[in-house]
Every structure is written in C-alpha cells, then in structure tokens.
Write an enzyme that holds these catalytic residues in place. Structure first.
Site, PDB file in Angstrom:
ATOM      1  N   LYS A   1       0.850  -1.192   0.000  1.00  0.00           N
ATOM      2  CA  LYS A   1       0.000   0.000   0.000  1.00  0.00           C
ATOM      3  C   LYS A   1       0.884   1.241   0.000  1.00  0.00           C
ATOM      4  O   LYS A   1       1.726   1.423   0.901  1.00  0.00           O
ATOM      5  CB  LYS A   1      -0.855   0.022   1.264  1.00  0.00           C
ATOM      6  CG  LYS A   1      -2.274  -0.458   1.049  1.00  0.00           C
ATOM      7  CD  LYS A   1      -3.031  -0.315   2.346  1.00  0.00           C
ATOM      8  CE  LYS A   1      -4.510  -0.257   2.126  1.00  0.00           C
ATOM      9  NZ  LYS A   1      -5.231  -0.076   3.390  1.00  0.00           N
ATOM     10  N   ILE A   2       0.673   2.069  -1.019  1.00  0.00           N
ATOM     11  CA  ILE A   2       1.447   3.308  -1.150  1.00  0.00           C
ATOM     12  C   ILE A   2       0.461   4.470  -1.191  1.00  0.00           C
ATOM     13  O   ILE A   2      -0.542   4.400  -1.910  1.00  0.00           O
ATOM     14  CB  ILE A   2       2.266   3.286  -2.478  1.00  0.00           C
ATOM     15  CG1 ILE A   2       3.196   2.054  -2.549  1.00  0.00           C
ATOM     16  CG2 ILE A   2       3.027   4.593  -2.674  1.00  0.00           C
ATOM     17  CD1 ILE A   2       4.415   2.099  -1.658  1.00  0.00           C
TER      18      ILE A   2
END
Ligand code: G3P
Length: 216
Positions: free
Chosen positions: A84-85
């Site tokens: 997750k960015i």
C-alpha cells in the site's frame, strides 16, 4: 464484486476464511495498532498464510527512497503481499518503480479521480478510494467510486477499483452497482451484509413448524 476484509484481527480473518467468500485482506497502520500488535512482519506473514489472495500491507515511512526500500522489503515477506502506497507525488514515483519490478501496489488514501487516474497510469494493481472518509467531510464518497469505474472502463485501464473505508452495508450495495471490482469491508459490515430479519423470522418459523410435524 469481490470482498476483502479490512482488518488486522487474526480471529476475524480466520472466520472470514471459513466463510469462503473472502478473497483478500487490507490492513493499515491504524488497524495494526488497534489490535495491540507490534511485530508487523509476523502479523502480515500470518495473514498471508491464512488468505491465499492479495494482502495489502502499508509502507510506514516517508520519502521516495525510504518508501521504495521498505516496499521492497515487505514484498519479500510473502508471495501474495501487496504494497500500500499513499496517493502522493512521492508515492506516484514509488508506484512506477515498484510496477517496473513487478511488485503489486494498492494505491491508498485516494480521494480524487485525478489521483486514481495517475495511480492507474503508474501501474498500480488497485486504487483505493476512501468512501467513508469522503462522506465524513460532506462529499459523496460513492460518487468517486462510480467516476473511477467509469473512467477506467472508458480507457480500458487494468487497475482494479477497491472501494475502501466502507462503513455500512449500503456502501457495499452501491459499490457493487457502480461496478467496483472489490469492496474491502470491516468484519462487522461483512456480518451485516448477510443478515436479514426476514431470513431469521422465516427460519425460526420453518424450524418450529417442522417440530410440530415431528410431534404428530
Ligand atoms: O480501507 C481503509 C480503511 O481501513 C479506512 O477506513 O473507517 O478508517 O476510514 P476508515
């Protein structure tokens, strides 16, 4: 629409796995801290071993280089881990670099169509519009999901729309009708999705009527 569980609670994930309809899990630093867990790696690895589908684990550092390094490290924890960015400018650069390395990314904290479009162009496997948090500030979170689905379809973008920050069963109904590929739901919402008072009343009636048949 596929269902992911939005939790870091191992019991909930095990229960979801037994139900047979959970095809992935999303976590975030808040969910991990809520469980009182400290060994992030151990938690993510355990979740990845319970659910064979994509398990999103978030980077918890800032800056392109630091995010890249941490993302690459997290990607080694399990074959089904997704990184997750956040939907930031640094994040975009990181998503592009990870995609070039065939590391799957879930672009998180997405609050606009432009962010979603850029995330898709950078190669994110998923973009996560945060529906409930938009609702919280007086915007229509589900309208964003509808807009992203429409634009991704229009341009044949492969990125999947992952409706996140889901707060109640109606969010799931609207996300499904909008064509979201996935909704990630808290365990409580998953339970609510299956519950219907008429099912309970009808079931109780069938069982009691059947008992009277047995007593004849
Ligand atoms: O999937 C994102 C989610 O964990 C955020 O939910 O309820 O904190 O906005 P919420």
């Amino acid at each position: 629409m596929r269902i992911f569980l939005d939790t870091a609670n191992i019991d909930e994930i095990k229960k979801g796995a037994r139900l047979g309809i959970v095809s992935g899990v999303t976590t975030n630093p808040t969910l991990v801290s809520k469980e009182g867990l400290s060994d992030y790696k151990a938690v993510v690895k355990e979740i990845c071993s319970i659910i064979p589908g994509p398990v999103s684990a978030e980077v918890v550092v800032e800056g392109t280089q630091a995010m890249l390094e941490q993302a690459r490290e997290i990607a080694t924890w399990a074959p089904n881990v997704v990184i997750k960015i956040p939907s930031t400018i640094d994040g975009l650069e990181v998503i592009s670099a990870l995609t070039r390395d065939n590391i799957k990314v879930n672009m998180t904290l997405c609050f606009s169509l432009n962010q979603a479009l850029l995330g898709a162009l950078a190669g994110a496997a998923y973009v996560s519009p945060f529906v409930g948090r938009l609702d919280d500030v007086g915007h229509d979170g589900m309208q964003l999901v509808k807009d992203i689905v429409e634009v991704f379809r229009y341009y044949h973008l492969k990125t999947e729309v992952l409706a996140a920050s889901i707060r109640h069963p109606l969010h799931c109904v609207v996300a499904a009708k909008a064509g979201a590929h996935i909704a990630t739901v808290p365990f409580k919402v998953l339970m609510q999705m299956m519950k219907h008072p008429l099912t309970d009343v009808g079931n109780a009636r069938f069982l009691s009527d059947w008992q009277s048949v047995q007593q004849r």
